[in-house]
Design an enzyme around this catalytic site. Sequence first.
Site, short mmCIF file in Angstrom:
data_model
loop_
_atom_site.label_atom_id
_atom_site.label_comp_id
_atom_site.label_asym_id
_atom_site.label_seq_id
_atom_site.Cartn_x
_atom_site.Cartn_y
_atom_site.Cartn_z
N TYR A 59 50.90 -15.68 33.23
CA TYR A 59 49.87 -16.12 32.29
C TYR A 59 48.92 -17.03 33.02
O TYR A 59 49.34 -17.95 33.73
CB TYR A 59 50.50 -16.88 31.11
CG TYR A 59 50.48 -16.04 29.86
CD1 TYR A 59 49.26 -15.63 29.32
CD2 TYR A 59 51.65 -15.65 29.23
CE1 TYR A 59 49.23 -14.82 28.19
CE2 TYR A 59 51.63 -14.86 28.09
CZ TYR A 59 50.41 -14.45 27.57
OH TYR A 59 50.38 -13.66 26.47
N GLU A 61 45.54 -18.16 31.53
CA GLU A 61 44.32 -18.36 30.74
C GLU A 61 43.44 -19.41 31.41
O GLU A 61 43.93 -20.45 31.84
CB GLU A 61 44.68 -18.79 29.31
CG GLU A 61 45.01 -17.57 28.47
CD GLU A 61 46.00 -17.85 27.38
OE1 GLU A 61 47.06 -18.42 27.71
OE2 GLU A 61 45.74 -17.49 26.23
N ASP A 205 24.43 -1.58 30.97
CA ASP A 205 25.81 -1.11 30.91
C ASP A 205 25.96 -0.09 32.06
O ASP A 205 25.63 1.08 31.91
CB ASP A 205 26.10 -0.47 29.56
CG ASP A 205 27.56 -0.04 29.44
OD1 ASP A 205 28.26 -0.04 30.47
OD2 ASP A 205 27.98 0.30 28.33
N THR A 231 32.68 -0.96 34.40
CA THR A 231 34.12 -0.72 34.47
C THR A 231 34.49 -0.69 35.94
O THR A 231 33.64 -0.52 36.81
CB THR A 231 34.50 0.63 33.83
OG1 THR A 231 33.69 1.65 34.40
CG2 THR A 231 34.35 0.62 32.33
N LYS A 234 36.41 4.70 37.00
CA LYS A 234 35.29 5.63 37.19
C LYS A 234 34.95 5.73 38.70
O LYS A 234 35.85 5.68 39.52
CB LYS A 234 34.09 5.20 36.34
CG LYS A 234 34.43 5.11 34.82
CD LYS A 234 33.21 5.06 33.94
CE LYS A 234 33.55 5.14 32.48
NZ LYS A 234 33.82 3.89 31.81
N ARG A 240 41.90 0.71 35.79
CA ARG A 240 41.16 0.69 34.53
C ARG A 240 40.86 -0.76 34.20
O ARG A 240 41.75 -1.61 34.25
CB ARG A 240 42.00 1.29 33.41
CG ARG A 240 42.27 2.74 33.55
CD ARG A 240 42.76 3.29 32.24
NE ARG A 240 41.69 3.25 31.28
CZ ARG A 240 40.80 4.23 31.12
NH1 ARG A 240 40.87 5.32 31.85
NH2 ARG A 240 39.84 4.13 30.22
#
Length: 425
Positions: A59, A61, A205, A231, A234, A240
């Site tokens: 974790y 954050e 985008d 992303t 691709k 991903r």
Amino acid sequence: MTPFWGPDFDELAETDPEIASVVLGELDRLRGGLQLVASENLTSPAVLAALGSTLTNKYAEGYPGRRYYGGCAQVDRAEQLGIDRARELFGAEHANLQPHSGASANLAAYAALVQPGDTVLAMELPHGGHLTHGSRVNFSGRWFDTVGYRVRRDTELIDYDEVRDLARAHRPKMIICGATAYPRLIDFARFREIADEVGAYLMVDAAHFIGLVAGRAIPSPVPYADVVCATTHKVLRGPRGGMILCRGSLAERIDKAVFPFTQGGPLMHAIAAKAVALREAASPRFRAYASQVVQNAQALAAALAAEGMRPVSGGTDTHLALLDLRAVGVTGRDAEARCEAAGITLNKNAIPYDPEKPMVASGIRVGTPSVTTQGMREPEMRRIGGLIARAVRTDPGRPGGTETLARLASEVAELVAAYPAYPRG
Ligand code: DSN
């Protein structure tokens, strides 16, 4: 240093034979057929090793050096390496690698730049846009007043005059360009001009084409955009996930919009894998790859055109082509199913001004990131064009149709055996 303690397939097979068989089945599918979905690629073993590492446990954050948990020294190194690599590769003032996906990156960009109820101008989904560009079934269309622009009927290219007229009429707070099914280059300078004229932010985008930008195969939106969302899978060929690049002046707003506004704990194994992909994408080898992806898409579009499938806009400048199948009298839905039966994975796709519903569609979309990763070049694209054409024209409901598709699947298997995805040994 401790030796790598990584994925052990035997252990998975013993613990969960059902999921193990899914993993093997998917590997067989990748190895045995042609992968032509324009938004997919085959990640490297190095990326997979980072993804399958113990970093998934952590974790973290917050951001490097500013976490809400202890024990973050190693993951801080991974994230900072990724940020530095992204900034250098794209010449960006700031990078955020935490978005879990392209859609999450777009959500964060909205959160950073606009307020619910504000007007946003973006490309309509049926003309090549994306769900997050204002679709009514998505947060973007529900929470924002979205206005859509289209491509011209005659050229099937973005109608920049319409974009300017809509911007003048609606005074959007943000303009979005970038698409999922638009095969041509986008004039980012023109979008910048329009955004400046009406005082709007410009969000690009770049999810589909950021890998081509990384490989210097197409122009970069970074100098023109306030925010670039992308992303990392691709063409970029990473895990991903999502990524945001932006001007330094927007860095804090973007970071806060990702965490804590729209996301919680970052996926540190995915961020480490993004860093690996960014390193790979900075290599001369990746440049050669990116330019071959485009040459292959052009060769494939030309081969399909010769078979009577019309490339929307006349061809492609990128990794994908959109084909109008109306002249061959087969819907996108049927074409997708017939190709799948022949071992060719692609997707049905609406074409501009499509008379069919999206689930039927008049077109298909093909892309060359995966087959180029496998080492295929123009001669193989010509062969693939012929295979697709034969599959599309084979009706499995007619006598002998199923057998023809099975024969085509054997031809496909023979072709891919010479260019294996994830070679054995
Ligand atoms: N689903 C992706 C694509 O295939 O283009 C976009 O999100």
